[in-house]
Design a protein around this motif. Structure first.
Motif, PDB file in Angstrom:
ATOM      1  N   VAL A 115       0.825  -1.212   0.000  1.00 44.76           N
ATOM      2  CA  VAL A 115       0.000   0.000   0.000  1.00 44.76           C
ATOM      3  C   VAL A 115       0.855   1.256   0.000  1.00 44.76           C
ATOM      4  O   VAL A 115       0.572   2.227  -0.715  1.00 44.76           O
ATOM      5  N   ASN A 116       1.942   1.249   0.784  1.00 42.43           N
ATOM      6  CA  ASN A 116       2.792   2.439   0.892  1.00 42.43           C
ATOM      7  C   ASN A 116       3.509   2.788  -0.407  1.00 42.43           C
ATOM      8  O   ASN A 116       4.033   3.893  -0.558  1.00 42.43           O
ATOM      9  N   LEU A 117       3.552   1.830  -1.334  1.00 38.93           N
ATOM     10  CA  LEU A 117       4.231   2.064  -2.610  1.00 38.93           C
ATOM     11  C   LEU A 117       3.247   2.266  -3.758  1.00 38.93           C
ATOM     12  O   LEU A 117       3.644   2.607  -4.873  1.00 38.93           O
ATOM     13  N   GLY A 118       1.961   2.007  -3.488  1.00 39.55           N
ATOM     14  CA  GLY A 118       0.957   2.097  -4.541  1.00 39.55           C
ATOM     15  C   GLY A 118       0.858   0.827  -5.372  1.00 39.55           C
ATOM     16  O   GLY A 118       0.212   0.805  -6.418  1.00 39.55           O
ATOM     17  N   TRP A 119       1.487  -0.271  -4.900  1.00 32.01           N
ATOM     18  CA  TRP A 119       1.502  -1.523  -5.659  1.00 32.01           C
ATOM     19  C   TRP A 119       0.327  -2.416  -5.289  1.00 32.01           C
ATOM     20  O   TRP A 119      -0.067  -2.505  -4.131  1.00 32.01           O
ATOM     21  N   THR A 120      -0.226  -3.060  -6.293  1.00 34.30           N
ATOM     22  CA  THR A 120      -1.106  -4.205  -6.032  1.00 34.30           C
ATOM     23  C   THR A 120      -0.250  -5.438  -6.295  1.00 34.30           C
ATOM     24  O   THR A 120       0.681  -5.716  -5.548  1.00 34.30           O
ATOM     25  N   GLU A 121      -0.485  -6.165  -7.372  1.00 32.58           N
ATOM     26  CA  GLU A 121       0.377  -7.312  -7.664  1.00 32.58           C
ATOM     27  C   GLU A 121       1.538  -6.859  -8.544  1.00 32.58           C
ATOM     28  O   GLU A 121       1.336  -6.298  -9.616  1.00 32.58           O
ATOM     29  N   ARG A 122       2.761  -7.140  -8.068  1.00 34.10           N
ATOM     30  CA  ARG A 122       3.947  -6.677  -8.793  1.00 34.10           C
ATOM     31  C   ARG A 122       4.975  -7.799  -8.862  1.00 34.10           C
ATOM     32  O   ARG A 122       5.403  -8.327  -7.837  1.00 34.10           O
ATOM     33  N   HIS A 123       5.393  -8.150 -10.071  1.00 33.25           N
ATOM     34  CA  HIS A 123       6.353  -9.234 -10.282  1.00 33.25           C
ATOM     35  C   HIS A 123       7.771  -8.654 -10.222  1.00 33.25           C
ATOM     36  O   HIS A 123       8.465  -8.562 -11.236  1.00 33.25           O
ATOM     37  N   VAL A 124       8.190  -8.295  -9.023  1.00 41.44           N
ATOM     38  CA  VAL A 124       9.433  -7.536  -8.837  1.00 41.44           C
ATOM     39  C   VAL A 124      10.647  -8.341  -9.291  1.00 41.44           C
ATOM     40  O   VAL A 124      11.529  -7.818  -9.992  1.00 41.44           O
TER      41      VAL A 124
END
Length: 342
Positions: A115-124
């Protein structure tokens, strides 16, 4: 038997062996660096390490959360490439990159939500590997900090440990056989959401009531103290303050203030209970207490241990409690260690 030929063959075999040894040595020497990256909501802390754990450089970049954090991974790629160029390092010399992020991470390096990064699902993991062509490992930031303490900090040399991170919230990590227990959903080690207040608990941001975070975070300590002062007439130096902070509660307790002592004792009871339940599950060598609240020092540790030994299963009753040592560097150190496990 042709002695000359036999000697010649043996010399040839020795030569091949030495050549092979040289190739292996050069291969091992090539991958002699790892990067540790700790992604926060405001800044991204970065560290360049030797594969043996020597920190060679550390720096920060701003966390760009525009466009739902779409620029964060590419910013990490660019800062790694820039540091390699600055230091004269080839990417082929980099053993791996470890990244700690504020959210659950599955075994494939996929961040479910941050949430703090604005990410939902992210394939980092996949994204960064495609950009820099170096192996990448991704973990939850609190779990990664625990790995840092295990590698170079308060639990150095241990293989089994539990870490409580007491700050604005409560996080932590559970390590068994040198590896983080992340779980199938990446939610392993969410120590702050253990239920410790079974009736009339405070609402937690996770949606539950009575979580450890609601009473053991800096915010929780202040809330519990203010609630106590509101419902009692007991004298306390804390009443003289316009705004109470967690440090004030510990300072009051150290000075012998009755309310301060009661609040610290309550805090120690909740953490001691949580630690006892976790220890009965994993039987750790050490239990690490970190985060901003841990700066209270011995009064916090001593109180936790008192209650822990009251609740703990007999076989784990003497487990050692230690204060974290790495501070803000725990994230990059643990991330670097995560990279070494690839």
């Amino acid at each position: 038997m042709n002695t000359k030929k036999l000697l010649k063959d043996q010399v040839h075999d020795i030569g091949r062996y030495l050549t092979l040894c040289g190739m292996i040595r050069r291969s091992l020497e090539m991958n002699k660096y790892v990067f540790g990256i700790d992604v926060g909501g405001t800044t991204i802390k970065c560290g360049l390490f030797s594969s043996k754990g020597e920190i060679l450089d550390s720096w920060e970049i701003v966390t760009n959360k525009e466009d739902n954090g779409d620029h964060i991974v590419s910013d990490i790629a660019r800062t790694i490439e820039a540091k390699c160029e600055e230091k004269g390092i080839q990417l082929s010399e980099v053993e791996g990159v470890g990244i700690g992020v504020p959210g659950p991470v599955d075994n494939n390096g996929v961040v479910k939500v941050a949430v703090n990064l604005g990410w939902t699902e992210r394939h980092v993991k996949t994204e960064l590997e495609e950009m820099i062509k170096v192996p990448v490992a991704v973990g939850n930031d609190a779990n990664v900090a625990a790995l840092g303490e295990l590698w170079l900090g308060a639990a150095a040399g241990a293989q089994d440990a539990i870490m409580f991170t007491l700050g604005t919230g409560v996080g932590g990590g559970v390590i068994v056989d040198g590896k983080v227990v992340a779980g199938v959903h990446g939610a392993g080690g969410e120590i702050g959401h253990l239920a410790v207040v079974l009736e009339d608990g405070n609402q937690c941001n996770c949606g539950k009531k009575g979580c450890l975070e609601t009473v053991a975070s800096a915010t929780g300590i202040v809330r519990e103290t203010e609630k106590f002062l509101l419902h009692t007439a007991e004298e306390s130096t804390l009443r003289q303050l316009d705004k109470i902070e967690a440090k004030d509660v510990f300072d009051a307790a150290k000075a012998g203030d009755a309310v301060g002592l009661k609040m610290v004792d309550q805090l120690g009871r909740y953490i001691g209970l949580a630690a006892a339940n976790l220890a009965a599950t994993t039987d750790p060598q050490k239990i690490i207490i970190g985060g901003g609240v841990s700066k209270a020092g011995d009064i916090l540790i001593d109180t936790i241990v008192k209650h822990y030994q009251n609740y703990a299963f007999s076989a784990v009753r003497q487990t050692q409690f230690v204060l974290a040592e790495l501070g803000n560097e725990a994230g990059i150190v643990g991330s670097a260690y995560l990279a070494k496990t690839l």
